[in-house]
Write a protein that holds these residues in place. Structure first.
Motif, short mmCIF file in Angstrom:
data_model
loop_
_atom_site.label_atom_id
_atom_site.label_comp_id
_atom_site.label_asym_id
_atom_site.label_seq_id
_atom_site.Cartn_x
_atom_site.Cartn_y
_atom_site.Cartn_z
N ALA A 19 -12.98 2.92 5.25
CA ALA A 19 -12.09 2.99 4.09
C ALA A 19 -11.19 1.77 3.98
CB ALA A 19 -11.25 4.27 4.15
N GLU A 20 -10.72 1.24 5.10
CA GLU A 20 -9.81 0.08 5.06
C GLU A 20 -10.49 -1.13 4.42
OE1 GLU A 20 -8.37 -0.63 8.99
OE2 GLU A 20 -7.27 1.26 9.06
N GLN A 21 -11.72 -1.43 4.84
CA GLN A 21 -12.43 -2.57 4.27
C GLN A 21 -12.80 -2.30 2.82
OE1 GLN A 21 -13.04 -5.67 5.94
NE2 GLN A 21 -13.22 -6.12 3.78
N ASP A 22 -13.21 -1.08 2.53
CA ASP A 22 -13.58 -0.71 1.16
C ASP A 22 -12.40 -0.87 0.20
OD1 ASP A 22 -15.47 0.44 -0.78
OD2 ASP A 22 -14.14 2.19 -0.72
N VAL A 23 -11.25 -0.37 0.60
CA VAL A 23 -10.05 -0.48 -0.23
C VAL A 23 -9.63 -1.95 -0.36
CG1 VAL A 23 -7.57 0.04 -0.30
CG2 VAL A 23 -9.23 1.86 0.14
N SER A 24 -9.71 -2.70 0.71
CA SER A 24 -9.34 -4.12 0.68
C SER A 24 -10.22 -4.88 -0.31
CB SER A 24 -9.47 -4.73 2.08
OG SER A 24 -8.59 -4.11 2.98
N ASN A 25 -11.52 -4.63 -0.26
CA ASN A 25 -12.45 -5.26 -1.20
C ASN A 25 -12.13 -4.84 -2.64
OD1 ASN A 25 -14.06 -6.78 0.57
ND2 ASN A 25 -15.30 -4.99 1.07
N ALA A 26 -11.88 -3.56 -2.83
CA ALA A 26 -11.61 -3.05 -4.18
C ALA A 26 -10.31 -3.63 -4.74
CB ALA A 26 -11.54 -1.52 -4.16
N PHE A 27 -9.25 -3.71 -3.92
CA PHE A 27 -7.99 -4.29 -4.39
C PHE A 27 -8.19 -5.76 -4.74
CE2 PHE A 27 -4.37 -1.38 -2.59
CZ PHE A 27 -4.88 -0.31 -3.32
N GLY A 28 -8.92 -6.50 -3.92
CA GLY A 28 -9.19 -7.90 -4.21
C GLY A 28 -9.96 -8.07 -5.51
N PHE A 88 -20.40 18.40 4.58
CA PHE A 88 -20.75 19.71 4.03
C PHE A 88 -20.35 19.93 2.58
CE2 PHE A 88 -20.47 20.41 8.66
CZ PHE A 88 -21.79 20.76 8.88
N LEU A 89 -19.23 19.38 2.16
CA LEU A 89 -18.72 19.66 0.82
C LEU A 89 -18.57 18.41 -0.05
CD1 LEU A 89 -15.83 22.07 1.85
CD2 LEU A 89 -18.07 22.71 0.95
N GLY A 90 -18.43 17.29 0.57
CA GLY A 90 -18.10 16.06 -0.15
C GLY A 90 -16.61 15.78 -0.01
N ASP A 91 -16.25 14.53 0.01
CA ASP A 91 -14.85 14.13 0.16
C ASP A 91 -14.68 12.77 -0.49
OD1 ASP A 91 -12.20 14.37 0.90
OD2 ASP A 91 -12.52 13.91 3.01
N SER A 92 -13.50 12.24 -0.41
CA SER A 92 -13.24 10.92 -1.00
C SER A 92 -12.30 10.14 -0.10
CB SER A 92 -12.61 11.06 -2.39
OG SER A 92 -11.35 11.67 -2.30
N SER A 93 -12.31 8.84 -0.31
CA SER A 93 -11.34 7.96 0.33
C SER A 93 -10.74 7.11 -0.78
CB SER A 93 -11.98 7.09 1.40
OG SER A 93 -12.90 6.19 0.82
N GLY A 94 -9.58 6.56 -0.54
CA GLY A 94 -9.00 5.73 -1.58
C GLY A 94 -7.58 5.32 -1.24
N ALA A 95 -7.00 4.61 -2.19
CA ALA A 95 -5.65 4.12 -1.98
C ALA A 95 -4.98 3.81 -3.30
CB ALA A 95 -5.68 2.86 -1.11
N ARG A 96 -3.68 3.74 -3.24
CA ARG A 96 -2.85 3.29 -4.35
C ARG A 96 -1.92 2.23 -3.80
NH1 ARG A 96 -2.66 6.22 -8.92
NH2 ARG A 96 -3.72 8.21 -8.90
N GLY A 97 -1.55 1.31 -4.66
CA GLY A 97 -0.63 0.28 -4.23
C GLY A 97 -0.09 -0.50 -5.40
N LYS A 98 0.62 -1.56 -5.09
CA LYS A 98 1.20 -2.44 -6.10
C LYS A 98 0.99 -3.86 -5.64
CE LYS A 98 4.78 0.66 -7.77
NZ LYS A 98 4.25 0.77 -9.11
N VAL A 141 -5.31 0.78 -7.88
CA VAL A 141 -5.83 2.12 -7.58
C VAL A 141 -7.30 1.99 -7.23
CG1 VAL A 141 -6.28 4.43 -8.48
CG2 VAL A 141 -4.26 3.20 -9.23
N HIS A 142 -7.70 2.70 -6.17
CA HIS A 142 -9.12 2.75 -5.80
C HIS A 142 -9.43 4.12 -5.24
CE1 HIS A 142 -13.06 1.76 -4.32
NE2 HIS A 142 -12.71 2.14 -3.10
N SER A 143 -10.55 4.69 -5.67
CA SER A 143 -11.01 5.97 -5.16
C SER A 143 -12.53 5.96 -5.11
CB SER A 143 -10.53 7.12 -6.05
OG SER A 143 -10.96 8.35 -5.52
N LYS A 144 -13.07 6.56 -4.06
CA LYS A 144 -14.52 6.60 -3.89
C LYS A 144 -14.87 7.93 -3.27
CE LYS A 144 -18.14 3.83 -1.69
NZ LYS A 144 -18.33 2.61 -0.87
N ILE A 188 0.87 -1.17 0.00
CA ILE A 188 0.00 0.00 0.00
C ILE A 188 0.91 1.22 0.00
CG2 ILE A 188 -1.85 1.22 1.21
CD1 ILE A 188 -2.22 -1.57 2.73
N THR A 189 0.87 2.00 -1.07
CA THR A 189 1.77 3.15 -1.18
C THR A 189 1.10 4.47 -0.80
OG1 THR A 189 1.26 3.36 -3.53
CG2 THR A 189 3.21 2.05 -2.93
N GLU A 190 -0.22 4.49 -0.81
CA GLU A 190 -0.95 5.71 -0.47
C GLU A 190 -2.32 5.31 0.06
OE1 GLU A 190 -2.85 9.31 -3.06
OE2 GLU A 190 -0.86 8.62 -3.65
#
Length: 135
Positions: free
Chosen positions: A115-124, A70-80, A98-101, A57-59
């Motif tokens: 975010a941790e579970q979301d990114v884990s599911n997305a990477f899988g 109030f404004l909206g935001d995102s979570s996500g990750a990058r890796g190899k 790469v995953h972003s939501k 996991i690099t990011e």
């Protein structure tokens, strides 16, 4: 980006090693991702070549709850992910993940909460669909 069909069919789940090089401090990120990837990859990597999936996991970015509300935001990750034939030590492939939501409001806070579970599911899912070309 995927392995050729014959090679992808030969890949079997041997080991999953996860390294957090993102600087994100979390007691559960590595364990959550390791267990999720074992489960997901175990369903699609069913070949006879025991393969080590080395995920770095690099990011990692979680949501800011107030900003999301109030404004909206995102979570996500990058890796190899590096696929290694356990028997020979040969690299089978090396790929970017790469995953972003993004979301906003109260529902957005809920959607981005784990975010941790979301990114884990997305990477899988990305490993299975895009690298191993599993349906």
């Amino acid at each position: 980006m995927s392995l050729d069909r014959a090679r992808a069919r030969s890949v079997g789940l041997g080991e999953v090693l996860v390294t957090n090089a993102s600087g994100a401090t979390s007691d559960t990120l590595v364990s959550t991702m390791t267990s999720t990837l074992r489960e997901k990859i175990g369903e699609c990597a069913v070949g006879s070549t025991p393969t080590r999936f080395e995920v770095t996991i690099t990011e990692m970015k979680g949501q800011n709850a107030a900003k999301t509300l109030f404004l909206g935001d995102s979570s996500g990750a990058r890796g190899k992910v590096k696929l290694v034939d356990i028997a020979t030590g040969a690299t089978i492939g090396d790929y970017d993940l790469v995953h972003s939501k993004g979301s906003g409001g109260v529902l957005g806070m809920i959607a981005l909460a784990d975010a941790e579970q979301d990114v884990s599911n997305a990477f899988g899912d990305q490993i299975c669909r895009e690298i191993l070309a599993a349906e």
